[in-house]
Every structure is written in structure tokens, then in C-alpha cells.
Design a protein around this motif. Structure first.
Motif, PDB file in Angstrom:
ATOM      1  N   HIS A   1      93.571  15.435  41.148  1.00 14.92           N
ATOM      2  CA  HIS A   1      92.874  16.716  41.180  1.00 14.92           C
ATOM      3  C   HIS A   1      92.433  17.155  39.788  1.00 14.92           C
ATOM      4  O   HIS A   1      91.300  17.612  39.607  1.00 14.92           O
ATOM      5  N   ASP A   2      93.288  17.022  38.798  1.00 16.45           N
ATOM      6  CA  ASP A   2      92.885  17.383  37.440  1.00 16.45           C
ATOM      7  C   ASP A   2      91.731  16.498  36.960  1.00 16.45           C
ATOM      8  O   ASP A   2      90.813  16.970  36.293  1.00 16.45           O
ATOM      9  N   ALA A   3      91.779  15.204  37.304  1.00 14.53           N
ATOM     10  CA  ALA A   3      90.684  14.299  36.933  1.00 14.53           C
ATOM     11  C   ALA A   3      89.387  14.705  37.639  1.00 14.53           C
ATOM     12  O   ALA A   3      88.307  14.659  37.041  1.00 14.53           O
ATOM     13  N   LEU A   4      89.485  15.123  38.889  1.00  9.46           N
ATOM     14  CA  LEU A   4      88.296  15.595  39.602  1.00  9.46           C
ATOM     15  C   LEU A   4      87.690  16.813  38.903  1.00  9.46           C
ATOM     16  O   LEU A   4      86.472  16.954  38.835  1.00  9.46           O
ATOM     17  N   HIS A   5      88.538  17.669  38.370  1.00  6.98           N
ATOM     18  CA  HIS A   5      88.029  18.835  37.659  1.00  6.98           C
ATOM     19  C   HIS A   5      87.329  18.438  36.361  1.00  6.98           C
ATOM     20  O   HIS A   5      86.364  19.093  35.956  1.00  6.98           O
ATOM     21  N   ASP A   6      87.785  17.373  35.715  1.00  5.14           N
ATOM     22  CA  ASP A   6      87.055  16.853  34.550  1.00  5.14           C
ATOM     23  C   ASP A   6      85.654  16.417  34.966  1.00  5.14           C
ATOM     24  O   ASP A   6      84.666  16.741  34.304  1.00  5.14           O
ATOM     25  N   VAL A   7      85.574  15.679  36.062  1.00  5.70           N
ATOM     26  CA  VAL A   7      84.277  15.203  36.557  1.00  5.70           C
ATOM     27  C   VAL A   7      83.417  16.399  36.967  1.00  5.70           C
ATOM     28  O   VAL A   7      82.211  16.442  36.687  1.00  5.70           O
ATOM     29  N   LEU A   8      84.029  17.377  37.607  1.00  7.02           N
ATOM     30  CA  LEU A   8      83.307  18.567  38.035  1.00  7.02           C
ATOM     31  C   LEU A   8      82.663  19.280  36.848  1.00  7.02           C
ATOM     32  O   LEU A   8      81.508  19.712  36.926  1.00  7.02           O
ATOM     33  N   GLU A   9      83.383  19.391  35.750  1.00  4.82           N
ATOM     34  CA  GLU A   9      82.823  20.016  34.551  1.00  4.82           C
ATOM     35  C   GLU A   9      81.610  19.231  34.054  1.00  4.82           C
ATOM     36  O   GLU A   9      80.591  19.821  33.679  1.00  4.82           O
ATOM     37  N   CYS A  10      81.710  17.914  34.060  1.00  2.00           N
ATOM     38  CA  CYS A  10      80.591  17.083  33.619  1.00  2.00           C
ATOM     39  C   CYS A  10      79.401  17.192  34.572  1.00  2.00           C
ATOM     40  O   CYS A  10      78.244  17.229  34.125  1.00  2.00           O
ATOM     41  N   LEU A  11      79.668  17.247  35.859  1.00  2.00           N
ATOM     42  CA  LEU A  11      78.587  17.412  36.827  1.00  2.00           C
ATOM     43  C   LEU A  11      77.872  18.741  36.596  1.00  2.00           C
ATOM     44  O   LEU A  11      76.639  18.812  36.598  1.00  2.00           O
ATOM     45  N   GLY A  12      78.635  19.795  36.371  1.00  2.00           N
ATOM     46  CA  GLY A  12      78.043  21.095  36.101  1.00  2.00           C
ATOM     47  C   GLY A  12      77.165  21.069  34.856  1.00  2.00           C
ATOM     48  O   GLY A  12      76.043  21.601  34.859  1.00  2.00           O
ATOM     49  N   GLU A  13      77.646  20.437  33.794  1.00  2.00           N
ATOM     50  CA  GLU A  13      76.858  20.319  32.559  1.00  2.00           C
ATOM     51  C   GLU A  13      75.576  19.532  32.811  1.00  2.00           C
ATOM     52  O   GLU A  13      74.498  19.909  32.334  1.00  2.00           O
ATOM     53  N   THR A  14      75.705  18.443  33.561  1.00  2.00           N
ATOM     54  CA  THR A  14      74.551  17.584  33.850  1.00  2.00           C
ATOM     55  C   THR A  14      73.495  18.340  34.644  1.00  2.00           C
ATOM     56  O   THR A  14      72.296  18.255  34.342  1.00  2.00           O
ATOM     57  N   LEU A  15      73.914  19.079  35.648  1.00  2.00           N
ATOM     58  CA  LEU A  15      72.964  19.847  36.457  1.00  2.00           C
ATOM     59  C   LEU A  15      72.352  20.993  35.667  1.00  2.00           C
ATOM     60  O   LEU A  15      71.152  21.275  35.785  1.00  2.00           O
ATOM     61  N   PHE A  16      73.156  21.629  34.831  1.00  2.00           N
ATOM     62  CA  PHE A  16      72.638  22.711  33.987  1.00  2.00           C
ATOM     63  C   PHE A  16      71.557  22.171  33.041  1.00  2.00           C
ATOM     64  O   PHE A  16      70.488  22.765  32.895  1.00  2.00           O
ATOM     65  N   ASP A  17      71.840  21.036  32.402  1.00  2.00           N
ATOM     66  CA  ASP A  17      70.861  20.428  31.491  1.00  2.00           C
ATOM     67  C   ASP A  17      69.578  20.060  32.225  1.00  2.00           C
ATOM     68  O   ASP A  17      68.473  20.273  31.706  1.00  2.00           O
ATOM     69  N   ALA A  18      69.709  19.499  33.420  1.00  2.00           N
ATOM     70  CA  ALA A  18      68.528  19.112  34.193  1.00  2.00           C
ATOM     71  C   ALA A  18      67.688  20.336  34.552  1.00  2.00           C
ATOM     72  O   ALA A  18      66.459  20.307  34.449  1.00  2.00           O
TER      73      ALA A  18
END
Length: 143
Positions: A103-120
Motif C-alpha cells: 500500500h505504501d508503494a502504491l502511494h508512491d506510484v500514485l504521487e508520480c501518476l498525479g505529477e505526470t497527469l498534472f504536467d500533461a
């Protein structure tokens, strides 16, 4: 293309949780959704509240949108299942080893996904898959 409305997304999570609690048969996607809700007990009462369909969750008020959070989790589970973007699964596994739990690892990925979508969105471009995977790898290597 699958493009659900805000209400459709919210109804999906609410109905998945209702069916789980009622011990009804779940579709594979509903099963994943209910498992995600089990990981987030802080959202369970909200999913049982009929007013949650129309409620706004504003970052200006310091609120996290639980439906968006669960939707990101759902998207990540799908991405991991097909390893798209390529290399995401290995990067996630490295995060999981570092963090010690899924779950903590998923939250790391979630943060990166959010950054990626924000940048796009900010750059009016498609999400950058390699940058997304690189972000997850950086988190896997961080202290």
C-alpha cells in the motif's frame, strides 16, 4: 473510449462497496474497487453516505477527493497488471521492497501518476510514460 462522468465514477465505488458489504457477487473490477476501499477505512462511511455523490472535495479546503484517490489506485492496478507504461511493474516492485508494504508503494506510484497527469495538463500534452516510470524509480531509490 471509457470516459465516465463524475457521478458514474462515484456510483461505481459506492455500488461496489455496497455489494461487497451485502456479500453479493462482484465483477472483477468491483472486487478490485472493494479491496481498495478496504485499504482506506477512512473512506468507508463516505461511501455509505448518499450525499457523497454531490459533495465537493476542494484542495483549497485541505481536502483530498476520496473518489479521485480511489480512481488513481484503480488506474495503477490496471497499469501494473499489463505493465504499462513499460517498466512500471519493475519500478513498483522496487518501491515495494524499499517501503516494505504494497500500500505504501502504491502511494508512491500514485504521487508520480498525479505529477505526470498534472504536467500533461499544464503542457497540453499526452502523459509522459517514461517520465512516470522514472519518477517511480526515483522514489524506489530515495531514503
Amino acid at each position: 473510449m471509457f470516459n465516465p462522468s463524475r457521478d458514474q465514477v462515484r456510483n461505481f465505488f459506492i455500488e461496489s462497496w455496497r455489494k461487497y458489504q451485502a456479500k453479493e457477487v462482484l465483477t472483477p473490477l468491483e472486487h478490485i474497487a472493494s479491496d481498495l476501499v478496504l485499504l482506506h477505512p477512512e473512506y468507508q462511511a463516505l461511501l455509505e453516505d448518499p450525499d457523497s455523490l454531490s459533495r465537493d472535495f476542494l484542495p483549497e479546503d485541505g481536502q483530498i477527493n476520496p473518489f479521485l484517490h480511489l480512481s488513481f489506485h484503480l488506474a495503477i492496478e490496471e497499469q501494473l497488471s499489463i505493465d504499462q507504461p513499460s517498466g512500471l511493474r519493475a519500478a513498483f516492485e522496487a518501491c515495494q521492497r524499499r517501503r516494505g508494504n504494497r500500500h505504501d508503494a502504491l502511494h508512491d506510484v500514485l504521487e508520480c501518476l498525479g505529477e505526470t497527469l498534472f504536467d500533461a495538463q499544464r503542457n497540453n500534452t499526452q502523459p509522459d510514460g517514461p517520465a512516470y516510470v522514472s519518477c517511480v524509480l526515483r522514489r524506489a531509490r530515495s531514503n
